[in-house]
Design a protein around this motif. Structure first.
Motif, PDB file in Angstrom:
ATOM      1  N   THR A   1      -4.024  10.138   1.049  1.00 49.18           N
ATOM      2  CA  THR A   1      -4.163   9.782  -0.259  1.00 49.18           C
ATOM      3  C   THR A   1      -4.411   8.238  -0.764  1.00 49.18           C
ATOM      4  O   THR A   1      -4.794   8.148  -1.589  1.00 49.18           O
ATOM      5  CB  THR A   1      -2.634   9.929  -1.008  1.00 49.18           C
ATOM      6  OG1 THR A   1      -1.757   9.103  -0.348  1.00 49.18           O
ATOM      7  CG2 THR A   1      -2.148  11.409  -1.082  1.00 49.18           C
ATOM      8  N   SER A   2      -4.434   7.425   0.572  1.00 53.83           N
ATOM      9  CA  SER A   2      -4.732   6.279  -0.007  1.00 53.83           C
ATOM     10  C   SER A   2      -6.362   5.969  -0.278  1.00 53.83           C
ATOM     11  O   SER A   2      -6.652   5.263  -1.194  1.00 53.83           O
ATOM     12  CB  SER A   2      -4.752   5.436   1.613  1.00 53.83           C
ATOM     13  OG  SER A   2      -3.323   5.465   2.004  1.00 53.83           O
ATOM     14  N   PRO A   3      -7.357   6.772   0.109  1.00 52.52           N
ATOM     15  CA  PRO A   3      -8.550   6.492  -0.220  1.00 52.52           C
ATOM     16  C   PRO A   3      -8.730   6.948  -1.831  1.00 52.52           C
ATOM     17  O   PRO A   3      -9.364   6.181  -2.683  1.00 52.52           O
ATOM     18  CB  PRO A   3      -9.458   7.828   0.501  1.00 52.52           C
ATOM     19  CG  PRO A   3      -8.819   7.745   1.614  1.00 52.52           C
ATOM     20  CD  PRO A   3      -7.302   7.596   1.384  1.00 52.52           C
TER      21      PRO A   3
ATOM     22  N   VAL B   1      -9.352  12.759   7.144  1.00 49.60           N
ATOM     23  CA  VAL B   1      -9.727  11.349   6.703  1.00 49.60           C
ATOM     24  C   VAL B   1     -10.073  10.526   8.065  1.00 49.60           C
ATOM     25  O   VAL B   1     -11.322   9.728   8.089  1.00 49.60           O
ATOM     26  CB  VAL B   1      -8.837  10.678   5.858  1.00 49.60           C
ATOM     27  CG1 VAL B   1      -9.257   9.111   5.548  1.00 49.60           C
ATOM     28  CG2 VAL B   1      -8.606  11.524   4.631  1.00 49.60           C
ATOM     29  N   ILE B   2      -9.086  10.060   8.978  1.00 48.43           N
ATOM     30  CA  ILE B   2      -9.367   9.426  10.157  1.00 48.43           C
ATOM     31  C   ILE B   2     -10.048   9.693  11.035  1.00 48.43           C
ATOM     32  O   ILE B   2     -10.536   9.097  12.226  1.00 48.43           O
ATOM     33  CB  ILE B   2      -8.026   8.529  10.412  1.00 48.43           C
ATOM     34  CG1 ILE B   2      -7.151   9.632  11.180  1.00 48.43           C
ATOM     35  CG2 ILE B   2      -7.214   8.095   9.264  1.00 48.43           C
ATOM     36  CD1 ILE B   2      -5.629   9.062  11.715  1.00 48.43           C
TER      37      ILE B   2
ATOM     38  N   ALA C   1     -14.394   8.147   2.773  1.00 46.11           N
ATOM     39  CA  ALA C   1     -13.240   7.769   2.419  1.00 46.11           C
ATOM     40  C   ALA C   1     -12.605   6.591   3.039  1.00 46.11           C
ATOM     41  O   ALA C   1     -11.975   5.755   2.538  1.00 46.11           O
ATOM     42  CB  ALA C   1     -12.343   9.214   2.773  1.00 46.11           C
ATOM     43  N   MET C   2     -13.055   6.389   4.472  1.00 47.41           N
ATOM     44  CA  MET C   2     -12.539   5.243   5.232  1.00 47.41           C
ATOM     45  C   MET C   2     -13.012   3.970   4.592  1.00 47.41           C
ATOM     46  O   MET C   2     -12.440   2.894   4.519  1.00 47.41           O
ATOM     47  CB  MET C   2     -12.638   5.468   6.681  1.00 47.41           C
ATOM     48  CG  MET C   2     -11.676   6.464   7.256  1.00 47.41           C
ATOM     49  SD  MET C   2     -10.029   5.944   6.828  1.00 47.41           S
ATOM     50  CE  MET C   2      -9.974   4.500   8.122  1.00 47.41           C
ATOM     51  N   GLU C   3     -14.485   4.034   3.972  1.00 42.61           N
ATOM     52  CA  GLU C   3     -14.972   2.909   3.474  1.00 42.61           C
ATOM     53  C   GLU C   3     -14.430   2.396   2.208  1.00 42.61           C
ATOM     54  O   GLU C   3     -14.248   1.209   2.236  1.00 42.61           O
ATOM     55  CB  GLU C   3     -16.720   3.267   3.468  1.00 42.61           C
ATOM     56  CG  GLU C   3     -17.569   2.231   2.700  1.00 42.61           C
ATOM     57  CD  GLU C   3     -18.851   2.450   2.692  1.00 42.61           C
ATOM     58  OE1 GLU C   3     -19.652   1.802   2.042  1.00 42.61           O
ATOM     59  OE2 GLU C   3     -19.407   3.669   3.210  1.00 42.61           O
ATOM     60  N   VAL C   4     -14.229   3.295   1.309  1.00 45.11           N
ATOM     61  CA  VAL C   4     -13.586   2.932  -0.035  1.00 45.11           C
ATOM     62  C   VAL C   4     -12.224   2.370   0.324  1.00 45.11           C
ATOM     63  O   VAL C   4     -11.741   1.474  -0.152  1.00 45.11           O
ATOM     64  CB  VAL C   4     -13.615   4.275  -0.751  1.00 45.11           C
ATOM     65  CG1 VAL C   4     -12.599   3.858  -1.944  1.00 45.11           C
ATOM     66  CG2 VAL C   4     -14.795   4.673  -1.059  1.00 45.11           C
ATOM     67  N   LEU C   5     -11.486   2.920   1.593  1.00 43.19           N
ATOM     68  CA  LEU C   5     -10.040   2.492   1.829  1.00 43.19           C
ATOM     69  C   LEU C   5     -10.167   1.108   2.086  1.00 43.19           C
ATOM     70  O   LEU C   5      -9.447   0.260   1.741  1.00 43.19           O
ATOM     71  CB  LEU C   5      -9.340   3.326   2.846  1.00 43.19           C
ATOM     72  CG  LEU C   5      -7.869   2.926   3.052  1.00 43.19           C
ATOM     73  CD1 LEU C   5      -7.293   4.338   3.834  1.00 43.19           C
ATOM     74  CD2 LEU C   5      -7.716   2.131   4.043  1.00 43.19           C
TER      75      LEU C   5
ATOM     76  N   GLN D   1     -12.541  -1.306   1.791  1.00 43.38           N
ATOM     77  CA  GLN D   1     -12.988  -2.019   0.578  1.00 43.38           C
ATOM     78  C   GLN D   1     -11.869  -2.725  -0.129  1.00 43.38           C
ATOM     79  O   GLN D   1     -11.910  -3.852  -0.669  1.00 43.38           O
ATOM     80  CB  GLN D   1     -13.951  -1.379  -0.256  1.00 43.38           C
ATOM     81  CG  GLN D   1     -14.812  -2.062  -1.229  1.00 43.38           C
ATOM     82  CD  GLN D   1     -15.646  -1.192  -2.151  1.00 43.38           C
ATOM     83  OE1 GLN D   1     -16.058   0.036  -1.765  1.00 43.38           O
ATOM     84  NE2 GLN D   1     -16.011  -1.814  -3.207  1.00 43.38           N
ATOM     85  N   VAL D   2     -10.840  -1.702  -0.332  1.00 43.42           N
ATOM     86  CA  VAL D   2      -9.860  -2.248  -1.314  1.00 43.42           C
ATOM     87  C   VAL D   2      -8.631  -2.886  -0.589  1.00 43.42           C
ATOM     88  O   VAL D   2      -7.837  -3.788  -0.883  1.00 43.42           O
ATOM     89  CB  VAL D   2      -9.432  -1.018  -2.040  1.00 43.42           C
ATOM     90  CG1 VAL D   2      -8.111  -1.416  -3.150  1.00 43.42           C
ATOM     91  CG2 VAL D   2     -10.490  -0.704  -2.948  1.00 43.42           C
ATOM     92  N   PHE D   3      -8.244  -2.305   0.617  1.00 43.44           N
ATOM     93  CA  PHE D   3      -6.939  -2.641   1.312  1.00 43.44           C
ATOM     94  C   PHE D   3      -7.219  -3.214   2.652  1.00 43.44           C
ATOM     95  O   PHE D   3      -8.282  -3.072   3.082  1.00 43.44           O
ATOM     96  CB  PHE D   3      -6.124  -1.204   1.624  1.00 43.44           C
ATOM     97  CG  PHE D   3      -5.683  -0.648   0.329  1.00 43.44           C
ATOM     98  CD1 PHE D   3      -4.658  -1.322  -0.462  1.00 43.44           C
ATOM     99  CD2 PHE D   3      -6.225   0.400  -0.078  1.00 43.44           C
ATOM    100  CE1 PHE D   3      -4.091  -0.422  -1.669  1.00 43.44           C
ATOM    101  CE2 PHE D   3      -5.669   1.385  -1.298  1.00 43.44           C
ATOM    102  CZ  PHE D   3      -4.691   0.760  -2.058  1.00 43.44           C
ATOM    103  N   GLU D   4      -6.363  -3.984   3.247  1.00 47.65           N
ATOM    104  CA  GLU D   4      -6.347  -4.310   4.452  1.00 47.65           C
ATOM    105  C   GLU D   4      -5.007  -4.090   5.165  1.00 47.65           C
ATOM    106  O   GLU D   4      -3.989  -4.077   4.422  1.00 47.65           O
ATOM    107  CB  GLU D   4      -6.811  -5.978   4.738  1.00 47.65           C
ATOM    108  CG  GLU D   4      -5.552  -6.845   3.774  1.00 47.65           C
ATOM    109  CD  GLU D   4      -5.930  -8.230   3.533  1.00 47.65           C
ATOM    110  OE1 GLU D   4      -7.300  -8.622   3.874  1.00 47.65           O
ATOM    111  OE2 GLU D   4      -5.247  -9.033   3.031  1.00 47.65           O
TER     112      GLU D   4
END
Length: 360
Positions: free
Chosen positions: A143-145, A198-199, A259-263, A265-268
């Motif tokens: 759900t994170s993305p 996703v991963i 999806a991983m790229e979007v994740l 971009q926003v989170f670390e």
């Protein structure tokens, strides 16, 4: 066309079971990591179909269940603030905090609403510019993305009255902690299909490399799960340890790169607390500095004290696979789906909920 057609075919299921019985020549303990797998295994009676020497235990694969009391207490505190619309996935409504749940906060007058996507919360914020709309961001990489995408959408549309209360987690390093513990001996992992979509498979490679045990990414139909068990048993028989994908119709090896790229971009990565496992370095997802204006913890400056688990609740041990719910003194007595004490009894992916519905 139904991609799952045939995965409940009795003849095919029996054929794989026969192979499992042929190859299962010693006691093994396999852990399914995903809460959806836990429920599917119970729903289809898979434990009862397996040889007595093949034991399945459940791991910390339910994001609702591993969320702390403190997270729920923060959510309740924010929900009770004036001019707040607090949004959440349905599973979190009845998870007990140290005092009350979000459902009880709603009953006492808080504006708490169930949404099916964080983007609904962004739309709600657009429609209610005089309110602060907060989304309770609970989940794994599945759900994170979409939560990251909701933050990007709010940024693009200048929806500054939207924020998230983030308690997102990532699976792989939690598995490393479990496998490093001597509390439970695990001979193989049934890895989650949704997270892995996703991963991809690479993040699990350490399981084989460092711990010398097989890991198979499984689908959710009866045949998927049984095929995955057979694949693990075959590796054990051959003295192999590698990561394989059974669920090839849903999981590419590389995962979902967009999806991983979007994740990212926003989170670390950040350290995160897991119920039953404690603080695990690098398993949380923190909003990057550029997006901190969407951080509800910063916006509301909420401080709630840490609270111990309810007396007698053994949810943490259940999440580690150390015990079954039947060994908890509260199970089906004090703790029921109608009046849950621990989060594992609330979620549709919770091990205690699965045992209560199917395993008593």
């Amino acid at each position: 066309m139904n991609p799952n057609k045939g995965y409940r075919d009795p003849a095919r299921v029996k054929a794989v079971l026969d192979k499992i019985y042929e190859i299962a020549d010693r006691p093994v303990t396999l852990m399914e990591v995903c809460g959806t797998h836990t429920m599917a295994i119970f729903r289809h009676g898979i434990r009862k179909l397996l040889p007595a020497n093949v034991k399945l235990i459940s791991g910390p694969g339910c994001p609702v269940c591993v969320t702390s009391h403190k997270a729920v207490d923060e959510a309740v505190a924010i929900a009770l603030e004036p001019n707040v619309i607090f949004t959440t996935f349905g599973d979190m409504m009845r998870v007990p905090g140290s005092r009350i749940s979000l459902a009880q906060a709603k009953a006492s007058g808080a504006d708490v609403r169930i949404v099916y996507s964080p983007l609904e919360a962004v739309t709600l914020a657009q429609s209610n510019p005089d309110k602060e709309v907060v989304f309770f961001a609970i989940g794994f990489e599945t759900t994170s993305p979409t939560i990251a995408a909701s933050v990007l959408t709010a940024e693009e549309l200048a929806v500054n009255n939207f924020s998230i209360l983030g308690y997102l987690k990532t699976i792989p390093n939690a598995l490393r902690v479990l496998l490093s513990s001597e509390e439970v001996k695990i001979d193989g992992l049934i890895c989650p299909g949704h997270v892995s979509a996703v991963i991809g498979s690479e993040p699990y490679e350490f399981v084989a490399r460092e711990f010398g045990i097989p890991a198979v990414i499984a689908g959710f139909e009866p045949l998927d799960i049984l095929q995955s068990i057979y694949m693990i048993l075959w590796q054990l028989k051959a003295n192999l340890a590698k990561v394989e994908i059974q669920y090839r119709r849903g999981v590419p090896k590389e995962g979902n790169l967009h999806a991983m790229e979007v994740l990212r971009q926003v989170f670390e990565p950040a350290d995160e607390y897991w119920r039953g496992l404690g603080i695990i370095p690098g398993t949380g997802l923190r909003l990057k500095d550029a997006y901190q204006k969407f951080n509800a913890k910063v916006k509301f400056n909420v401080e709630v004290p840490d609270q111990p688990e309810p007396k007698g609740c053994r949810c943490g041990e259940v999440l580690r696979g150390a015990i079954t719910p039947l060994e908890c003194p509260l199970f089906a007595k004090v703790c029921t789906p109608e009046k849950p004490v621990g989060a594992c009894m609330v979620s549709v992916e919770g091990t205690c909920a699965a045992y209560y519905k199917y395993g008593r």
